[in-house]
Design a protein around this motif. Structure first.
Motif, mmCIF file in Angstrom:
data_model
loop_
_atom_site.group_PDB
_atom_site.id
_atom_site.type_symbol
_atom_site.label_atom_id
_atom_site.label_comp_id
_atom_site.label_asym_id
_atom_site.label_seq_id
_atom_site.Cartn_x
_atom_site.Cartn_y
_atom_site.Cartn_z
ATOM 1 N N MET A 26 -45.304 -23.341 53.793
ATOM 2 C CA MET A 26 -46.204 -22.331 53.772
ATOM 3 C C MET A 26 -47.462 -22.721 52.646
ATOM 4 S SD MET A 26 -45.947 -18.790 51.503
ATOM 5 C CE MET A 26 -45.977 -19.587 49.846
ATOM 6 N N VAL A 27 -48.782 -22.467 53.076
ATOM 7 C CA VAL A 27 -49.668 -22.704 52.330
ATOM 8 C C VAL A 27 -50.262 -21.688 51.461
ATOM 9 C CG1 VAL A 27 -52.327 -23.311 52.507
ATOM 10 C CG2 VAL A 27 -50.747 -24.447 54.054
ATOM 11 N N PRO A 28 -50.122 -21.988 49.973
ATOM 12 C CA PRO A 28 -50.650 -20.807 49.163
ATOM 13 C C PRO A 28 -52.107 -20.388 49.435
ATOM 14 C CG PRO A 28 -49.744 -22.814 48.089
ATOM 15 C CD PRO A 28 -49.946 -23.295 49.375
ATOM 16 N N LYS A 29 -52.179 -19.035 48.700
ATOM 17 C CA LYS A 29 -53.651 -18.602 48.818
ATOM 18 C C LYS A 29 -54.264 -19.261 47.765
ATOM 19 C CE LYS A 29 -52.047 -13.955 50.342
ATOM 20 N NZ LYS A 29 -51.951 -12.907 50.150
ATOM 21 N N ASN A 30 -55.622 -19.076 47.886
ATOM 22 C CA ASN A 30 -56.547 -20.114 46.850
ATOM 23 C C ASN A 30 -56.040 -19.765 45.284
ATOM 24 O OD1 ASN A 30 -58.004 -21.283 48.867
ATOM 25 N ND2 ASN A 30 -59.718 -19.927 48.933
ATOM 26 N N ASP A 31 -56.130 -18.462 44.934
ATOM 27 C CA ASP A 31 -55.775 -18.258 43.664
ATOM 28 C C ASP A 31 -54.556 -18.685 43.137
ATOM 29 O OD1 ASP A 31 -54.712 -16.421 45.217
ATOM 30 O OD2 ASP A 31 -54.820 -14.655 43.765
ATOM 31 N N THR A 32 -53.430 -18.733 44.087
ATOM 32 C CA THR A 32 -52.264 -19.084 43.562
ATOM 33 C C THR A 32 -52.151 -20.758 43.415
ATOM 34 O OG1 THR A 32 -51.087 -17.354 44.758
ATOM 35 C CG2 THR A 32 -49.704 -19.241 44.379
ATOM 36 N N GLN A 33 -52.837 -21.300 44.553
ATOM 37 C CA GLN A 33 -53.107 -22.828 44.316
ATOM 38 C C GLN A 33 -53.620 -23.210 43.303
ATOM 39 O OE1 GLN A 33 -51.927 -25.328 46.884
ATOM 40 N NE2 GLN A 33 -52.318 -26.367 44.990
ATOM 41 N N GLN A 34 -54.656 -22.584 42.635
ATOM 42 C CA GLN A 34 -55.571 -22.852 41.477
ATOM 43 C C GLN A 34 -54.511 -22.646 40.382
ATOM 44 O OE1 GLN A 34 -58.728 -20.028 41.461
ATOM 45 N NE2 GLN A 34 -59.845 -21.836 42.212
ATOM 46 N N LEU A 35 -53.284 -21.935 40.358
ATOM 47 C CA LEU A 35 -52.520 -21.695 39.350
ATOM 48 C C LEU A 35 -51.559 -22.953 39.441
ATOM 49 C CD1 LEU A 35 -51.272 -17.915 39.541
ATOM 50 C CD2 LEU A 35 -52.425 -18.716 37.611
ATOM 51 N N LEU A 36 -51.100 -23.227 40.424
ATOM 52 C CA LEU A 36 -50.263 -24.243 40.658
ATOM 53 C C LEU A 36 -50.893 -25.664 40.237
ATOM 54 C CD1 LEU A 36 -48.867 -23.508 44.050
ATOM 55 C CD2 LEU A 36 -47.581 -23.705 41.800
ATOM 56 N N ASP A 37 -52.164 -25.782 40.701
ATOM 57 C CA ASP A 37 -52.993 -27.040 40.022
ATOM 58 C C ASP A 37 -53.166 -26.978 38.754
ATOM 59 O OD1 ASP A 37 -53.245 -27.839 42.726
ATOM 60 O OD2 ASP A 37 -55.264 -27.037 42.804
ATOM 61 N N THR A 38 -53.421 -25.880 37.961
ATOM 62 C CA THR A 38 -53.556 -25.906 36.328
ATOM 63 C C THR A 38 -51.903 -26.294 35.809
ATOM 64 O OG1 THR A 38 -55.193 -24.241 36.383
ATOM 65 C CG2 THR A 38 -53.885 -24.574 34.461
ATOM 66 N N ALA A 39 -51.124 -25.729 36.434
ATOM 67 C CA ALA A 39 -49.822 -25.831 36.036
ATOM 68 C C ALA A 39 -49.271 -27.464 36.039
ATOM 69 C CB ALA A 39 -48.666 -25.279 36.561
ATOM 70 N N TYR A 40 -49.575 -28.147 37.074
ATOM 71 C CA TYR A 40 -49.658 -29.525 37.302
ATOM 72 C C TYR A 40 -50.261 -30.429 36.380
ATOM 73 C CZ TYR A 40 -49.194 -33.943 39.647
ATOM 74 O OH TYR A 40 -49.252 -35.222 40.139
ATOM 75 N N GLU A 41 -51.584 -29.951 36.225
ATOM 76 C CA GLU A 41 -52.486 -30.750 35.314
ATOM 77 C C GLU A 41 -51.766 -30.841 33.775
ATOM 78 O OE1 GLU A 41 -56.351 -28.905 35.847
ATOM 79 O OE2 GLU A 41 -56.454 -29.896 37.902
ATOM 80 N N ARG A 42 -51.216 -29.623 33.502
ATOM 81 C CA ARG A 42 -50.576 -29.388 32.240
ATOM 82 C C ARG A 42 -49.477 -30.069 31.896
ATOM 83 N NH1 ARG A 42 -52.957 -23.333 30.972
ATOM 84 N NH2 ARG A 42 -55.070 -23.881 31.007
ATOM 85 N N ALA A 43 -48.678 -30.491 32.981
ATOM 86 C CA ALA A 43 -47.297 -30.851 33.066
ATOM 87 C C ALA A 43 -47.166 -32.044 32.242
ATOM 88 C CB ALA A 43 -46.641 -30.873 34.346
ATOM 89 N N SER A 44 -46.003 -32.563 31.860
ATOM 90 C CA SER A 44 -45.688 -33.757 30.901
ATOM 91 C C SER A 44 -45.660 -34.645 32.272
ATOM 92 C CB SER A 44 -44.499 -33.831 30.390
ATOM 93 O OG SER A 44 -43.398 -33.348 31.259
ATOM 94 N N ALA A 45 -45.815 -36.247 31.778
ATOM 95 C CA ALA A 45 -45.638 -37.270 32.605
ATOM 96 C C ALA A 45 -44.331 -37.320 33.156
ATOM 97 C CB ALA A 45 -45.946 -38.413 31.806
#
Length: 189
Positions: A26-45
């Motif tokens: 499934m491809v997430p909607k744009n707003d959900t994708q932005q949430l996932l991208d932000t979570a990924y950027e803030r994740a630890s190494a």
């Protein structure tokens, strides 16, 4: 994280996270994708490394290396080199060949197997092509090779009963024409 923890972390519903697990394509909607991208950027190494390892696709059977064989069509003047293979209650004439293991080049296997089976050293001159063999279902790479040195002798008596230089004009007396890959016949004409 559990589905509940991840949903809370992203501030989305638990059913949303659960649906991602049940529908991984499934491809997430744009707003959900932005949430996932932000979570990924803030994740630890370490989380990013784990995510990368888990997101690598698993090879499918179609992507796995097929069973391959390399065939050398070795010429010496007007002659071509053949081996007589022992088979299931039958002897069949064919060109020297060997199994191509992962990481090996088919050209090298053709040259090495020719030498191991017949004592003949050869050099690849041209790739003739590849096909799925109509009788065996094996993927076969064909190479035209030139005799460099060595006398033909049966160096693999477990696999072969004989080795011979055969005049090109007589090839179809040993191997029926319909069993010969057409580019071989064209190259030997």
């Amino acid at each position: 994280m559990t589905n509940e923890q991840f949903a809370e972390h992203l501030d989305v519903g638990v059913r949303t996270v659960a649906s991602w697990h049940s529908s991984p394509d499934m491809v997430p909607k744009n707003d959900t994708q932005q949430l996932l991208d932000t979570a990924y950027e803030r994740a630890s190494a370490s989380v990013i490394r784990r995510f990368a390892a888990l997101s690598r696709p698993t090879p499918t059977a179609a992507q796995a290396q097929a069973f391959r064989v390399a065939v050398a069509v070795v010429t010496r003047g007007p002659d071509v080199l053949l081996v007589c293979r022992r088979g299931d209650d039958a002897l069949t004439w064919q060109f020297p060949a060997g199994t191509v293991k992962p990481g090996r080049k088919a050209e090298m296997v053709a040259v090495e197997e020719t030498r191991a089976e017949t004592g003949v050293r050869c050099a690849i001159r041209q790739r003739l092509g590849e096909r799925v063999h109509p009788k065996t279902g094996v993927l076969v790479d064909y190479f035209l090779a030139e005799h460099l040195m060595g006398e033909a002798e049966n160096r693999d008596p477990d696999e072969n009963s004989d080795v011979a230089w055969v005049p090109r004009a007589d090839l179809t007396r040993f191997i029926p024409e319909q069993h010969i890959y057409p580019p071989i016949l064209e190259a030997l004409a």
